[in-house]
Structure formats: C-alpha cells, structure tokens
Design an enzyme around this catalytic site. Structure first.
Site, PDB file in Angstrom:
ATOM      1  N   LYS A  63       4.556  10.960  -5.572  1.00 15.47           N
ATOM      2  CA  LYS A  63       3.181  11.388  -5.751  1.00 15.47           C
ATOM      3  C   LYS A  63       3.130  12.879  -6.063  1.00 15.47           C
ATOM      4  CE  LYS A  63      -1.259  11.057  -3.295  1.00 15.47           C
ATOM      5  NZ  LYS A  63      -1.896  10.613  -2.037  1.00 15.47           N
ATOM      6  N   SER A 108       5.392  11.119  -0.635  1.00 14.40           N
ATOM      7  CA  SER A 108       4.805   9.781  -0.784  1.00 14.40           C
ATOM      8  C   SER A 108       5.368   9.203  -2.076  1.00 14.40           C
ATOM      9  CB  SER A 108       3.279   9.854  -0.848  1.00 14.40           C
ATOM     10  OG  SER A 108       2.733   8.567  -1.076  1.00 14.40           O
ATOM     11  N   PRO A 156       0.811  -1.226   0.000  1.00 13.86           N
ATOM     12  CA  PRO A 156       0.000   0.000   0.000  1.00 13.86           C
ATOM     13  C   PRO A 156       0.841   1.272   0.000  1.00 13.86           C
ATOM     14  CG  PRO A 156      -0.742  -1.552   1.697  1.00 13.86           C
ATOM     15  CD  PRO A 156       0.580  -2.042   1.187  1.00 13.86           C
ATOM     16  N   GLU A 157       0.156   2.378  -0.212  1.00  8.97           N
ATOM     17  CA  GLU A 157       0.788   3.692  -0.121  1.00  8.97           C
ATOM     18  C   GLU A 157       1.337   3.903   1.285  1.00  8.97           C
ATOM     19  OE1 GLU A 157      -0.276   8.439  -0.796  1.00  8.97           O
ATOM     20  OE2 GLU A 157      -1.899   6.959  -0.689  1.00  8.97           O
ATOM     21  N   ALA A 158       2.562   4.429   1.358  1.00 12.16           N
ATOM     22  CA  ALA A 158       3.202   4.803   2.625  1.00 12.16           C
ATOM     23  C   ALA A 158       3.247   3.649   3.624  1.00 12.16           C
ATOM     24  CB  ALA A 158       2.483   6.001   3.246  1.00 12.16           C
TER      25      ALA A 158
END
Length: 426
Positions: A256, A239, A171-173
């Site tokens: 991002k 990110s 997942p993100e981060a």
C-alpha cells in the site's frame, strides 16, 4: 414443526462444536475430508431439503461432485486377471451425478447449465471462457494470534472451495490485523506498550513460512487467492496484498502506498511506487489496489492500461462513499470489482487494562463489513452485507467486459494519453 425444531437443534450443535470434518470420498490409499464453516450451514440444509437427500453429508458430497469434481480422487483401477470380468470403461474425468437435478438455489436463470462466452483471440479463433465463481471473504482477524488467523483462513477457503469458488479475496490486513480499537504508540516505552510488540510479532515476513502456508492452501484447495497481510521488513511494517494461483504458487505482492492517520500511528510505512502488478491466470487477468490507494486516478489508470479484468480491492472502509467508489471503478475500468472488508465487534480485539464497561460494549460493531462484488456495467452482483461474517460469492461472466469496453470507446484496453490531452484542450 418437529422437523423444523430438530433442524434448528442440529444447527445449534454444529455451531457449538465448530466445523466437523466430513468424508466426501474415499479410496484404499487415503481419505479426503472437507471442513465446512458454520456460516455455510444454511446453504447445505437448503440443498439437502430441495434434493430430498437423507443427510448433510450427502448434500456436501453432491455439491462437491457438481462444482469441484477435481477434489474427488479417481478410484484406483483393479488389476485385471484372467478370471476377472470388466465392464465398459468410463470416460476419463466423467462424474456420474447428472441423474439428480440442481436445486433451485444453484439454478442459472437461463437453464441448468451456465452460459459460455466466446472471445476472439489474436488469431481470430474463438475461445470459450466459462464464468468464474469468485468469493469475497468478510471475516475478522484473530488479533495478536497469526497461527489462529491462518487456521481460520483455511476453514473459510475450504468452505468457499466446496461451494465451487475459484477465486477468494480477503480483507486488508487479515493476517496481522487492522489497527482498529488498538492504540499503538511508538513513543511509549516497551514496558508500557506491550500491544505494539505483540502487533509487530503478528506481522509476517515476505517471503516466509506464513506465505508458504498460504501458497499450500491455495494449491490444496485449487483456488486463486488474494490475501491482505501486515508485512514485516526489518523494523518497518507494510499493508500488503499477496497473490497466489491455484497451483500453489505465490505470484507476487503489492504494498500500500498511502496511509491514513490511524495506520501511520500503527507504524505502517508507505510502499515504494513501482510498476503495479497484474497477473495473467487461468481465470483472467487479476490485479488491484489496497483501500484508499483506489482514490489515486493514475494508479487505477495504470491497471486499466494493463487490461485488468478482475480488480481486487481489500479495504477497511465500510462506508456508502466507498461502495460508490467501487461502482465507479467498475464502470471506469470495464472490469469486475471485488471489495473485501472485515466484520468486527469489540470482542474481536484485546480489551484495555481496567476496562470499566465490562461486557456491555463487547457486541459493538467496530467494522461493519459492506463487502461487495460489482460487474463492469456497475451492477451489484453480490453484497453488500452489514450483518456479520460471511462469504459473498458471484459468477463473473467475463464476456461482459468485452460488452462494456465496446459500449465505451471500443475494445482497446489501453488509453492513448496524447488523445486525452488533445481532447481536453479542444
């Protein structure tokens, strides 16, 4: 009844003590150990029962021999002497496991062996492309503890690799933590905002030792890896998604571009607009965007124009509209879409000082997951899951990309912008 009770008791013991290293192969020089996360236990028990094996160790050994025989070292050939007798020499790379049938949970719809697609090359010679087993990881960060997060990542990677996964998307981060349930206010003084300092310390440098660690994990378990991290560059945080190949090489990074209001308050900075990366790998062309950057049509079109086949979308969005957007991208780009989100409860984040709710709210879901894998035709291959941490896997038949492109305007991956302009103007 007694057998089921004993099985449940054993599962509880496994969950209590955590993943236990199991010896799956051994030579005179070294032992090979594989750690299985607790979330893989149901699948291991099912394989054991369907094959009638005596233990979970045997089930794991069977599984690794079938899907990842390269993880088992080739036994050392004894030195031949005059008095020694040798039998037939086995073929290189052969694994003697065909005598046991595959369990129903792993059987393909059309038979025991997966189908292969033959794709034309530039020279017109057909090349076989086998299905790619891909996994999206739905799990929570260990907040404010990057070393523990990397250890958790290794357990998840090991579990997916043992199941045969060739690609994992986190997942993100995931490394560094998504700023849910944590108020990070840069206007506060350092004395009153210790969380901000901890969050900054949890971010990683790119390149840096944590990136080297992730590269080693990709090479160790022979998987391609897409990891969402919080990148630290000077006094700024980004990110970022990192790409690794199965040889342990960091292919590159992408920051991002657009931040939401909550992300801006976490001191995340927008990345610079540059050429979006796509990477030609042994399992296909990989690329992607982070979270709401996927709402930007021009960025998506750039990836389509580069011929992206496996579109990775790490996110923090678990909504129905997000899933609909992922389906649209799969159809629009004629590509596989892998969306990975965290599943978090309030207990996964640090509690504020003087918490008056006690344990009442610790089980509240703060991020509901919803990770999903979607085919180029818009069909959901695996997921979404909203129940907890899990590994969501599917076989990606890359031949479906050719079919999808053929059905929609031909097999060209590029888009003629002049043609679009003329068509729009009549």
């Amino acid at each position: 009844m007694e057998e089921e009770f004993a099985k449940n008791a054993e599962a509880k013991q496994v969950k209590k003590r955590g993943p236990r290293p199991l010896i799956v192969a051994q030579s005179q020089a070294k032992k090979v150990r594989i750690r299985m996360p607790a979330i893989c236990s149901p699948a291991i028990y099912r394989i054991k029962d369907e094959l009638g094996l005596g233990s979970c160790d045997e089930a794991i050994l069977w599984l690794v021999r079938h899907v990842r025989p390269d993880l088992i070292p080739v036994p050392e050939t004894p030195t031949k002497t005059k008095s020694s007798k040798t039998g037939p020499i086995p073929k290189t790379g052969s694994v003697e496991h065909d005598s046991v049938p595959k369990p129903a949970c792993m059987a393909s719809p059309d038979g025991d062996m997966p189908a292969y697609d033959f794709l034309p090359t530039a020279g017109g010679v057909p090349v076989a492309r086998s299905p790619v087993k891909a996994t999206v990881v739905q799990a929570s960060t260990v907040f404010f503890d990057t070393p523990a997060t990397l250890e958790k990542a290794e357990r998840l990677i090991a579990g997916a690799a043992a199941y045969g996964s060739q690609l994992l998307v986190f997942p993100e981060a995931f490394v560094g933590g998504y700023p849910t349930c944590v108020k990070l206010d840069a206007t506060n003084s350092p004395e009153t905002d210790g969380d901000l300092q901890k969050y900054y310390a949890s971010a990683i440098d790119v390149p840096g030792p944590e990136v080297d660690k992730l590269a080693k994990l990709a090479g160790k378990y022979k998987v391609h890896l897409v990891m969402g991290v919080v990148e630290r560059a000077g006094c700024y945080l980004y990110s970022t998604m990192l790409f690794f190949d199965s040889l342990g090489k960091c292919l590159g990074q992408h920051r991002k571009l657009i931040q939401t209001a909550s992300e801006s308050s976490a001191l995340w900075r927008s990345g610079e607009k540059s050429t979006l990366p796509t990477y030609e790998t042994s399992i296909g062309k990989i690329g992607g965007l982070i979270c709401w950057d996927n709402r930007l049509p021009l960025l998506r079109t750039e990836l389509y124009d580069k011929g992206v086949e496996i579109y990775c979308a790490p996110t923090a969005d678990a909504g129905e509209i997000w899933r609909a957007s992922m389906t649209h991208i799969a159809l629009e780009g004629s590509c596989f879409v892998l969306s990975a989100n965290q599943f978090c409860r309030r207990r996964d984040y640090p509690l504020p000082p003087g918490n008056i709710n006690g344990d009442a709210s610790l089980d509240d879901i703060t991020c509901a997951g919803g990770s999903v894998i979607i085919s180029p035709s818009g069909n959901i291959l695996a997921g979404p899951d909203y129940q907890g941490e899990c590994l969501i896997s599917a076989d990606l038949d890359l031949g479906h990309i050719i079919l999808a492109k053929t059905q929609y305007g031909g097999i060209e991956s590029g888009v003629d912008k002049n043609h679009i302009s003329v068509a729009a103007n009549g």
